[in-house]
Design an enzyme around this catalytic site. Structure first.
Site, mmCIF file in Angstrom:
data_model
loop_
_atom_site.group_PDB
_atom_site.id
_atom_site.type_symbol
_atom_site.label_atom_id
_atom_site.label_comp_id
_atom_site.label_asym_id
_atom_site.label_seq_id
_atom_site.Cartn_x
_atom_site.Cartn_y
_atom_site.Cartn_z
ATOM 1 N N ARG A 45 -6.336 -48.614 -55.956
ATOM 2 C CA ARG A 45 -6.879 -49.583 -55.004
ATOM 3 C C ARG A 45 -6.933 -50.978 -55.621
ATOM 4 O O ARG A 45 -6.743 -51.143 -56.824
ATOM 5 C CB ARG A 45 -8.261 -49.140 -54.503
ATOM 6 C CG ARG A 45 -9.229 -48.838 -55.649
ATOM 7 C CD ARG A 45 -10.622 -49.191 -55.340
ATOM 8 N NE ARG A 45 -10.794 -50.623 -55.142
ATOM 9 C CZ ARG A 45 -10.804 -51.512 -56.137
ATOM 10 N NH1 ARG A 45 -10.638 -51.158 -57.398
ATOM 11 N NH2 ARG A 45 -10.980 -52.795 -55.872
ATOM 12 N N GLY A 46 -7.253 -51.973 -54.737
ATOM 13 C CA GLY A 46 -7.183 -53.372 -55.150
ATOM 14 C C GLY A 46 -5.773 -53.838 -54.799
ATOM 15 O O GLY A 46 -4.800 -53.168 -55.175
ATOM 16 N N ALA A 47 -5.677 -54.957 -54.073
ATOM 17 C CA ALA A 47 -4.368 -55.349 -53.527
ATOM 18 C C ALA A 47 -3.235 -55.375 -54.566
ATOM 19 O O ALA A 47 -2.169 -54.771 -54.349
ATOM 20 C CB ALA A 47 -4.493 -56.684 -52.797
ATOM 21 N N ARG A 88 -2.060 -48.948 -46.171
ATOM 22 C CA ARG A 88 -3.193 -49.880 -46.101
ATOM 23 C C ARG A 88 -2.715 -51.213 -45.542
ATOM 24 O O ARG A 88 -2.087 -52.015 -46.238
ATOM 25 C CB ARG A 88 -3.832 -50.059 -47.491
ATOM 26 C CG ARG A 88 -4.332 -48.719 -48.033
ATOM 27 C CD ARG A 88 -5.499 -48.822 -48.944
ATOM 28 N NE ARG A 88 -6.656 -49.439 -48.372
ATOM 29 C CZ ARG A 88 -7.657 -49.940 -49.112
ATOM 30 N NH1 ARG A 88 -7.586 -49.897 -50.414
ATOM 31 N NH2 ARG A 88 -8.711 -50.471 -48.536
ATOM 32 N N GLN A 193 -17.411 -50.207 -54.734
ATOM 33 C CA GLN A 193 -16.496 -50.606 -55.812
ATOM 34 C C GLN A 193 -17.209 -51.480 -56.842
ATOM 35 O O GLN A 193 -16.835 -51.489 -58.016
ATOM 36 C CB GLN A 193 -15.293 -51.387 -55.224
ATOM 37 C CG GLN A 193 -14.323 -50.531 -54.444
ATOM 38 C CD GLN A 193 -14.649 -50.505 -52.968
ATOM 39 O OE1 GLN A 193 -15.803 -50.640 -52.579
ATOM 40 N NE2 GLN A 193 -13.648 -50.317 -52.128
ATOM 41 N N ASP A 234 -7.244 -59.886 -50.444
ATOM 42 C CA ASP A 234 -6.245 -58.891 -50.020
ATOM 43 C C ASP A 234 -5.077 -59.559 -49.312
ATOM 44 O O ASP A 234 -3.960 -59.047 -49.333
ATOM 45 C CB ASP A 234 -6.887 -57.839 -49.114
ATOM 46 C CG ASP A 234 -7.396 -56.688 -49.972
ATOM 47 O OD1 ASP A 234 -8.430 -56.872 -50.637
ATOM 48 O OD2 ASP A 234 -6.716 -55.645 -50.024
ATOM 49 N N ASN A 244 -10.667 -60.405 -47.522
ATOM 50 C CA ASN A 244 -11.106 -59.694 -48.733
ATOM 51 C C ASN A 244 -12.142 -58.660 -48.316
ATOM 52 O O ASN A 244 -12.491 -58.550 -47.126
ATOM 53 C CB ASN A 244 -11.666 -60.688 -49.767
ATOM 54 C CG ASN A 244 -11.880 -60.034 -51.118
ATOM 55 O OD1 ASN A 244 -10.974 -59.383 -51.651
ATOM 56 N ND2 ASN A 244 -13.063 -60.162 -51.681
ATOM 57 N N LYS A 245 -12.613 -57.898 -49.266
ATOM 58 C CA LYS A 245 -13.547 -56.797 -48.995
ATOM 59 C C LYS A 245 -14.669 -57.218 -48.052
ATOM 60 O O LYS A 245 -15.215 -58.316 -48.186
ATOM 61 C CB LYS A 245 -14.104 -56.289 -50.332
ATOM 62 C CG LYS A 245 -15.086 -55.144 -50.249
ATOM 63 C CD LYS A 245 -14.591 -53.955 -49.437
ATOM 64 C CE LYS A 245 -13.305 -53.365 -49.960
ATOM 65 N NZ LYS A 245 -12.697 -52.392 -49.008
#
Ligand code: MRU
Length: 336
Positions: A45-47, A88, A193, A234, A244-245
């Site tokens: 995970r994480g762009a 995603r 996260q 992202d 973003n998140k």
């Protein structure tokens, strides 16, 4: 440095991020469908890490193909691209990687040559991310004043980039320069996260931190103890609007209200030059049980309806600067 993705020539080793910090579980993947599953379920995970995983997933799809006819091989590759591309939707790096791998193929149709090209392109995507992380972290650290307390959201360190980190890379670099006194990571519900992964990374880096829940951010900022907010991204639209998140937008508004600089740090591969503004960004919605449960334990009453957008969009007007490996951009942003 933690390296959550390791290419072993014909297989991908992955540190399962869903098991951290309790267990460090490594998986060995050779099937592109398992890579897609790992991305979908946030084991990767994480762009930027998603982009790197996608590159390696495509390479695995190619090298384990049994097709001997170029047209059949091409259609199998098409299936590989489609499977990974459906994991995603918000992470721009996923699509940057797919576009780059497609471009690398060009007009080549020799199967063995194609396999070599795709492996070396995937390795190059990873190497370039590590380099971009380092460069943007050094640039971003120049914005940090000595004695800084920095608030950050979600996880943007080595785990999220398979490199050095973006927002957390800036923090790690500024800390090495003696400028960071403390980090305040937010918990980052629903999947935590921040509390699971960022605290793990900060501990490894030896950086002092104090964890807060997402709902404490306003109070903490109002007390005057936050000198800067730094987050990752992202997807960044041409005008600087940043997905973003979930919770990032709230932090940006709170930062502005409290006159705290709000920085976004991301590689240029996260910028989507095909969209003018953030209204065009597709926001991923995830399963209700991520909200109704914590660490697998149900906390909401049965039958609870849930809305679970995984990201939000922060309008560019709230962003003090966007740090990439190329430059520190200031408003008005124009990435197209
Ligand atoms: O759903 P996740 O954990 O993949 O979301 C990650 C984030 O929102 C990060 O802030 C972003 O991808 C930047 S990672 C350097």
């Amino acid at each position: 440095m933690i390296v959550p993705l390791e290419w072993k020539g014909d297989r991908l080793r992955v540190l399962d991020q869903t098991k951290l910090p309790k267990d460090e579980v490594w998986m060995t993947l050779t099937n592109y469908r398992d890579v897609a599953y790992a991305i979908k379920t946030l084991q990767i995970r994480g762009a930027p890490a998603i982009g790197i995983g996608t590159g390696y997933g495509i390479a695995l799809g190619a090298i384990y193909s049994k097709e001997t006819k170029p047209d059949k091989f091409a259609s199998e590759l098409g299936e590989v691209f489609a499977t990974l591309g459906a994991t995603r939707p918000t992470a721009r790096n996923l699509f940057s990687a797919i576009e780059r791998m497609k471009k690398a193929i060009g007009l080549e149709n020799d199967i063995e040559q194609l396999k070599r090209i795709l492996v070396s392109e995937a390795v190059a995507i990873h190497a370039e991310q590590i380099q971009a992380d380092r460069t943007l972290s050094i640039l971003g650290a120049s914005l940090i004043e000595p004695g800084a307390t920095i608030l950050t959201h979600c996880n943007t360190g080595p785990l999220a980039t398979a490199g050095y980190g973006t927002a957390l890379g800036v923090v790690i670099c500024a800390f090495a320069q003696g400028k960071v006194e403390k980090v305040i990571p937010t918990e980052t519900r629903p999947l935590c996260q921040g509390s699971r992964l960022t605290t793990w990374e900060l501990k490894q880096a030896g950086i002092p931190f104090r964890l807060i829940t997402d709902s404490m951010a306003g109070y903490v900022m109002s007390r005057g103890i936050v000198d800067a907010v730094i987050v990752g991204a992202d997807r960044i639209a041409g005008n600087g609007d940043t997905a973003n998140k979930i919770g990032t937008y709230t932090l940006a508004v709170l930062a502005k209200e409290n006159s705290i600089p709000f920085y976004v740090a991301a590689p240029t591969t996260t910028i989507d030059k095909s969209i003018a503004t953030g209204t065009e960004i597709v926001i991923e919605e995830r399963a209700p049980d991520e909200v109704t449960c914590i660490a697998g334990v149900r906390i909401a009453s049965d039958g609870t309806e849930v809305f679970n957008p995984s990201f939000d969009v922060t309008p560019a007007r709230y962003i003090t600067a966007i740090i990439t490996e190329e430059a520190i951009a200031r408003p008005p942003y124009n990435f197209i």
